[in-house]
Design an enzyme around this catalytic site. Sequence first.
Site, PDB file in Angstrom:
ATOM      1  N   ASN A   9       0.843  55.731  59.399  1.00  0.00           N
ATOM      2  CA  ASN A   9       0.124  56.978  59.693  1.00  0.00           C
ATOM      3  C   ASN A   9      -0.988  57.105  58.654  1.00  0.00           C
ATOM      4  O   ASN A   9      -0.733  57.453  57.508  1.00  0.00           O
ATOM      5  CB  ASN A   9       1.099  58.160  59.609  1.00  0.00           C
ATOM      6  CG  ASN A   9       0.405  59.492  59.814  1.00  0.00           C
ATOM      7  OD1 ASN A   9      -0.790  59.547  60.114  1.00  0.00           O
ATOM      8  ND2 ASN A   9       1.143  60.580  59.636  1.00  0.00           N
ATOM      9  N   LYS A  11      -3.245  59.207  58.504  1.00  0.00           N
ATOM     10  CA  LYS A  11      -3.635  60.610  58.302  1.00  0.00           C
ATOM     11  C   LYS A  11      -5.162  60.739  58.329  1.00  0.00           C
ATOM     12  O   LYS A  11      -5.813  60.035  59.091  1.00  0.00           O
ATOM     13  CB  LYS A  11      -3.000  61.151  57.016  1.00  0.00           C
ATOM     14  CG  LYS A  11      -1.474  60.935  57.018  1.00  0.00           C
ATOM     15  CD  LYS A  11      -0.732  61.691  55.971  1.00  0.00           C
ATOM     16  CE  LYS A  11       0.764  61.415  56.089  1.00  0.00           C
ATOM     17  NZ  LYS A  11       1.577  62.153  55.131  1.00  0.00           N
ATOM     18  N   HIS A  94       4.125  66.240  63.578  1.00  0.00           N
ATOM     19  CA  HIS A  94       4.157  65.921  62.152  1.00  0.00           C
ATOM     20  C   HIS A  94       4.219  67.215  61.339  1.00  0.00           C
ATOM     21  O   HIS A  94       3.633  68.220  61.721  1.00  0.00           O
ATOM     22  CB  HIS A  94       2.911  65.102  61.770  1.00  0.00           C
ATOM     23  CG  HIS A  94       3.047  64.502  60.403  1.00  0.00           C
ATOM     24  ND1 HIS A  94       2.811  65.215  59.256  1.00  0.00           N
ATOM     25  CD2 HIS A  94       3.430  63.259  60.014  1.00  0.00           C
ATOM     26  CE1 HIS A  94       3.036  64.429  58.209  1.00  0.00           C
ATOM     27  NE2 HIS A  94       3.417  63.250  58.634  1.00  0.00           N
ATOM     28  N   GLU A  96       2.734  68.121  58.776  1.00  0.00           N
ATOM     29  CA  GLU A  96       1.422  68.654  58.375  1.00  0.00           C
ATOM     30  C   GLU A  96       0.808  69.463  59.513  1.00  0.00           C
ATOM     31  O   GLU A  96       0.141  70.471  59.278  1.00  0.00           O
ATOM     32  CB  GLU A  96       0.509  67.493  57.930  1.00  0.00           C
ATOM     33  CG  GLU A  96       0.931  66.964  56.558  1.00  0.00           C
ATOM     34  CD  GLU A  96       0.719  65.478  56.352  1.00  0.00           C
ATOM     35  OE1 GLU A  96      -0.067  64.862  57.079  1.00  0.00           O
ATOM     36  OE2 GLU A  96       1.373  64.931  55.433  1.00  0.00           O
ATOM     37  N   GLU A 166      11.484  62.833  58.870  1.00  0.00           N
ATOM     38  CA  GLU A 166      10.623  62.952  57.693  1.00  0.00           C
ATOM     39  C   GLU A 166      10.941  64.243  56.942  1.00  0.00           C
ATOM     40  O   GLU A 166      10.404  65.303  57.279  1.00  0.00           O
ATOM     41  CB  GLU A 166       9.142  62.986  58.110  1.00  0.00           C
ATOM     42  CG  GLU A 166       8.653  61.740  58.800  1.00  0.00           C
ATOM     43  CD  GLU A 166       7.151  61.517  58.576  1.00  0.00           C
ATOM     44  OE1 GLU A 166       6.784  60.398  58.234  1.00  0.00           O
ATOM     45  OE2 GLU A 166       6.373  62.467  58.726  1.00  0.00           O
ATOM     46  N   GLY A 172       4.537  62.334  50.603  1.00  0.00           N
ATOM     47  CA  GLY A 172       3.441  62.326  49.633  1.00  0.00           C
ATOM     48  C   GLY A 172       3.851  62.706  48.222  1.00  0.00           C
ATOM     49  O   GLY A 172       2.998  62.961  47.381  1.00  0.00           O
ATOM     50  N   SER A 213       7.332  58.953  51.519  1.00  0.00           N
ATOM     51  CA  SER A 213       7.239  58.132  50.299  1.00  0.00           C
ATOM     52  C   SER A 213       7.939  56.779  50.439  1.00  0.00           C
ATOM     53  O   SER A 213       8.489  56.250  49.471  1.00  0.00           O
ATOM     54  CB  SER A 213       7.786  58.889  49.075  1.00  0.00           C
ATOM     55  OG  SER A 213       7.000  60.042  48.839  1.00  0.00           O
TER      56      SER A 213
HETATM   57  P1  13P Z   1       3.888  59.294  52.734  1.00  0.00           P
HETATM   58  O1  13P Z   1       4.397  57.913  53.052  1.00  0.00           O
HETATM   59  O2  13P Z   1       2.501  59.301  52.156  1.00  0.00           O
HETATM   60  O3  13P Z   1       4.881  60.090  51.937  1.00  0.00           O
HETATM   61  O4  13P Z   1       3.731  60.051  54.136  1.00  0.00           O
HETATM   62  C1  13P Z   1       4.777  59.991  55.040  1.00  0.00           C
HETATM   63  C2  13P Z   1       4.323  60.570  56.317  1.00  0.00           C
HETATM   64  O5  13P Z   1       4.073  61.771  56.409  1.00  0.00           O
HETATM   65  C3  13P Z   1       4.165  59.671  57.459  1.00  0.00           C
HETATM   66  O6  13P Z   1       3.943  60.383  58.628  1.00  0.00           O
END
Ligand code: 13P
Length: 258
Positions: A9, A11, A94, A96, A166, A172, A213
């Site tokens: 992803n 982002k 997601h 976010e 997740e 993150g 992460s």
């Molecule tokens: P990170 O791997 O940067 O923690 O993000 C995970 C994520 O949100 C994947 O969709």
Amino acid sequence: MRVPIIAGNWKMNKTPSEARRLAAEMREELERIAGVEKVLCPPFIDIPAVAEVVQGTSIAIGAQNLFPAPSGAYTGEISPVMLKELCQFVILGHSERRAYFHEDDSFINRKVLAALEHGLTPIVCVGENLEQNRAGKTEEVVSGQVRGVFNGLSREQMLRVVIAYEPVWAIGTGLAATAADADRVIGQVIRPVLSDLFGEDVAQAVRVQYGGSMNAANSRELLERENVDGGLIGGASLKANEFVEIVRIAAAVKGCKG
Ligand code: 13P
């Protein structure tokens, strides 16, 4: 058996020319790894460039969102029909998007149904936040999300879905869930709810990734767990070597089952 699936992803990172370079950097090595489904999920505007780079390979493309209508007056949105020409997957729900764009389970449910209706494979994210985790509400939150986002799906539709567990506090932060915790939430919360809704055979067949992460250093331990069928990788998917390494580890750990 469940075919392992590793998705990156990206982002809101990479311009179209940067995306083209990153995909090109990974292409040959990813293509050499068998037994794992590999998915790159760039921002919408980068999708054509990445699709061109991976054309004719086993690498799939995913979008990071869609709007649940085939077309129409929805300024700024992208429809499943539009995605279908270039993508096979789409990340939905997601954390976010839940946090910054106020998406709730019922809206995500409409998106999941729209994706399935148009032949896209949804990668649907669920997971508790830190406060919920600390309050011992992980099971309640995650099972509520699973019931909400998959409401009204047929058994056949559910079999086509990929779930990403997740935990929001792990995204993150550099602080991944322990392999034992990821395995427990997937095996003792997510699969039992799926079993209740769709039957035990569906619950055992649906693939569930871990995300948060996850990187080359911790992926082996996570992927060694029975219930962890892959990873949804954020930050580490922006580094070609690291992403390729995670896919390699998935093939080594799970490949024989694929
Ligand atoms: P990170 O791997 O940067 O923690 O993000 C995970 C994520 O949100 C994947 O969709």
